[in-house]
Design an enzyme around this catalytic site. Structure first.
Site, mmCIF file in Angstrom:
data_model
loop_
_atom_site.group_PDB
_atom_site.id
_atom_site.type_symbol
_atom_site.label_atom_id
_atom_site.label_comp_id
_atom_site.label_asym_id
_atom_site.label_seq_id
_atom_site.Cartn_x
_atom_site.Cartn_y
_atom_site.Cartn_z
ATOM 1 N N PHE A 173 7.067 -3.253 2.403
ATOM 2 C CA PHE A 173 6.594 -3.679 1.213
ATOM 3 C C PHE A 173 5.614 -4.669 1.828
ATOM 4 C CE2 PHE A 173 9.480 -3.095 -2.410
ATOM 5 C CZ PHE A 173 10.543 -2.423 -1.640
ATOM 6 N N ASP A 182 10.730 -5.150 7.214
ATOM 7 C CA ASP A 182 9.583 -6.235 6.848
ATOM 8 C C ASP A 182 8.180 -5.583 7.244
ATOM 9 O OD1 ASP A 182 11.420 -7.800 5.912
ATOM 10 O OD2 ASP A 182 11.002 -9.655 7.153
ATOM 11 N N VAL A 183 7.385 -6.148 6.784
ATOM 12 C CA VAL A 183 5.886 -5.915 7.063
ATOM 13 C C VAL A 183 5.347 -6.693 8.357
ATOM 14 C CG1 VAL A 183 4.539 -7.191 5.476
ATOM 15 C CG2 VAL A 183 3.792 -5.009 6.138
ATOM 16 N N LYS A 205 3.966 -16.153 11.643
ATOM 17 C CA LYS A 205 4.164 -16.533 10.157
ATOM 18 C C LYS A 205 3.171 -17.579 9.962
ATOM 19 C CE LYS A 205 8.664 -14.946 10.522
ATOM 20 N NZ LYS A 205 9.121 -13.881 9.592
ATOM 21 N N GLU A 240 18.991 -11.467 2.949
ATOM 22 C CA GLU A 240 19.694 -11.592 4.345
ATOM 23 C C GLU A 240 21.078 -11.934 4.147
ATOM 24 O OE1 GLU A 240 17.365 -12.041 7.983
ATOM 25 O OE2 GLU A 240 18.351 -14.139 7.958
HETATM 26 N N1 UDP Z 1 7.034 -10.020 1.309
HETATM 27 C C1 UDP Z 1 5.820 -9.555 0.666
HETATM 28 N N2 UDP Z 1 4.945 -10.467 0.060
HETATM 29 C C2 UDP Z 1 5.486 -11.828 -0.101
HETATM 30 C C3 UDP Z 1 6.725 -12.123 0.600
HETATM 31 C C4 UDP Z 1 7.180 -11.148 1.215
HETATM 32 O O1 UDP Z 1 5.249 -8.323 0.639
HETATM 33 O O2 UDP Z 1 4.639 -12.498 -0.432
HETATM 34 C C5 UDP Z 1 7.770 -8.831 1.660
HETATM 35 C C6 UDP Z 1 7.250 -8.456 3.136
HETATM 36 O O3 UDP Z 1 7.519 -7.194 3.519
HETATM 37 C C7 UDP Z 1 7.851 -9.195 4.185
HETATM 38 C C8 UDP Z 1 9.307 -9.272 3.355
HETATM 39 O O4 UDP Z 1 9.205 -9.270 2.167
HETATM 40 O O5 UDP Z 1 8.034 -8.896 5.442
HETATM 41 C C9 UDP Z 1 10.251 -10.240 3.777
HETATM 42 O O6 UDP Z 1 9.617 -11.556 3.619
HETATM 43 P P1 UDP Z 1 9.058 -12.492 5.090
HETATM 44 O O7 UDP Z 1 8.573 -11.923 6.063
HETATM 45 O O8 UDP Z 1 8.268 -13.652 4.357
HETATM 46 O O9 UDP Z 1 10.682 -13.051 5.332
HETATM 47 P P2 UDP Z 1 10.997 -13.823 6.586
HETATM 48 O O10 UDP Z 1 10.874 -12.545 7.658
HETATM 49 O O11 UDP Z 1 9.928 -14.627 6.932
HETATM 50 O O12 UDP Z 1 12.626 -14.159 6.602
HETATM 51 MN MN MN Z 2 9.586 -10.956 7.929
#
Ligand code: UDP
Ligand code: MN
Length: 398
Positions: free
Chosen positions: A155, A246-247, A377, A336
């Site tokens: 995503f 995750d992207v 991040k 998660e």
């Molecule tokens: N994501 C996105 N847009 C956003 C927030 C999240 O596309 O504004 C998707 C994206 O693939 C991202 C995943 O949801 O990698 C999980 O969010 P994030 O990576 O911020 O979570 P973390 O890994 O920091 O827990």
């Molecule tokens: Mn992530």
């Protein structure tokens, strides 16, 4: 014969008597001798017919011997050919060992003792994939033979598209399931902004428009709904396995068919060394994600498995997320937390070590290979700002 030669003309009767005293072959010869004597041809007659007869017998004997010899040669060669064939048939498997390995055998062939400093197997005998315990060629061969194909979901909603997607896809083309057919399913609210990527043969990219949720927590959690729906409508007809990512990460090394399994969970880089009491499960009894104890702390940045398993994971997590919403609660770490609860109840069949999703800011003593690393991040800049959520949501990107 020497007796015959010594006869004179007056001794023919004696000669005949003498012949009668001799038996067998010699007798025959001596009888000839008597005939010759009766014709009074005694000076030199006997040795000629005798000699001829003897020679012809010798020739006959020789001929018989030759025939016997030839017969022997033929029979021996026939026997040898048969034996050689039999010998080869019997010994072939010994000289060229053929090991038939099936998909189920693959994880039983792992060298669990190759890594003494880390845990390589769970209590329920699921492998934990660390560099050194597996043989890449075995996995690639069996998965190619079994026509394994993989759908990868990712995503990229809002600012995550520009920030991470291109790096993610370009690096995946270098390292993710190389040699297997792969489809990247990119979910975004802005399909036109998805970058063009050069894809190797049998690798495809499909962009699917999704709604942009106003809260980043919902963007993350509601991935489960989209994944489940697309497995049902399309993926299950085209792919044996599904991997959800995750992207905000970059592939750095082989992330290959060894990572495939019936249901696959990832050990979180920050928690794999910590005691269980430090795992940040959801401790709110009102949430469906609530759990006191567990096996490991899994990272939701990657999970996968057969399409059936991934559909079951997504459906169960979505049902819990929706129930929490109805009860006006939200789990501590969103999807998660629900994923950790799911894998506590339904044990994954394979675990990926943190090599498969490593935070480079950590001490890397156990990490011999970084296969995928966290991208930096930048939540403040990238996640949906609060004021933006209140504004017009449909145009609220960038
Ligand atoms: N994501 C996105 N847009 C956003 C927030 C999240 O596309 O504004 C998707 C994206 O693939 C991202 C995943 O949801 O990698 C999980 O969010 P994030 O990576 O911020 O979570 P973390 O890994 O920091 O827990
Ligand atoms: Mn992530």
């Amino acid at each position: 014969m020497s007796a015959s030669l010594s006869l004179s003309s007056g001794q023919s009767e004696q000669g005949a008597a003498l012949c009668g005293a001799i038996s067998g072959e010699e007798r025959e010869t001596v009888e000839d001798c008597a005939v010759v004597v009766s014709r009074e041809n005694i000076l030199f007659p006997r040795d000629r017919p005798l000699k001829r007869r003897t020679i012809s017998m010798q020739v006959r004997r020789l001929f018989c011997l030759c025939c016997l010899f030839m017969l022997g040669v033929c029979l021996t060669s026939l026997y040898m050919r048969k034996e050689t064939h039999f010998f080869n048939a019997k010994t072939k498997p010994k000289s060229v060992p053929v090991t038939v390995v099936t998909m189920n055998d693959l994880d039983n062939m792992l060298n669990y003792k190759a890594r003494s400093a880390v845990q390589t197997q769970t209590d329920w005998k699921a492998p934990i994939m660390w560099e050194g315990i597996w043989e890449p060629l075995d996995y690639d061969r069996i998965h190619t033979d079994n026509k394994t194909s993989v759908a990868l979901t990712v995503f990229a909603v809002g600012r995550y598209l520009e920030a991470y997607l291109e790096t993610f896809l370009v690096s995946a083309e270098k390292h993710f399931m190389i040699g297997l057919p792969v489809m990247y399913y990119v979910f975004t609210e802005r399909p036109d902004d998805v970058p063009q990527i050069d894809l190797a043969p049998h690798r495809y990219l499909r962009v699917i428009r999704v709604e942009r949720h106003s809260r980043w927590q919902d963007i993350s959690m509601m991935r489960m709904k989209t994944i489940s729906e697309l497995i049902d409508s399309e993926m299950k007809y085209l792919f044996s396995h599904v991997f959800c990512f995750d992207v905000d990460q970059r592939f750095m090394g082989r992330f290959g068919s060894e990572a495939l399994g019936e249901s696959v969970a990832l050990l979180h880089a920050h928690y794999y060394k910590l005691p269980k009491n430090r795992f940040t499960y959801d401790r709110n009894p009102k949430s469906k994600a609530y759990m006191e104890i567990g096996d490991y702390y899994y990272h939701a940045a990657i999970f996968g498995g057969s399409w059936e398993s991934v559909k079951a994971i997504a459906d169960a997590c979505l049902a819990s997320i929706i129930e929490d919403k109805q009860n006006d609660v939200e789990a501590l770490w969103h999807d998660e937390s629900h994923l950790n609860k799911y894998f506590w109840i339904h044990k994954p069949s394979k675990l990926l070590s943190p090599e498969y999703c490593w935070d480079m800011s950590l001490n890397r003593k156990d990490i011999f290979v970084t296969r995928l690393i966290w991208a930096p991040k930048d939540y403040n800049r990238l996640r949906v700002p609060k004021e933006e959520t209140a504004a017009n949501k449909s145009t609220a990107h960038l």
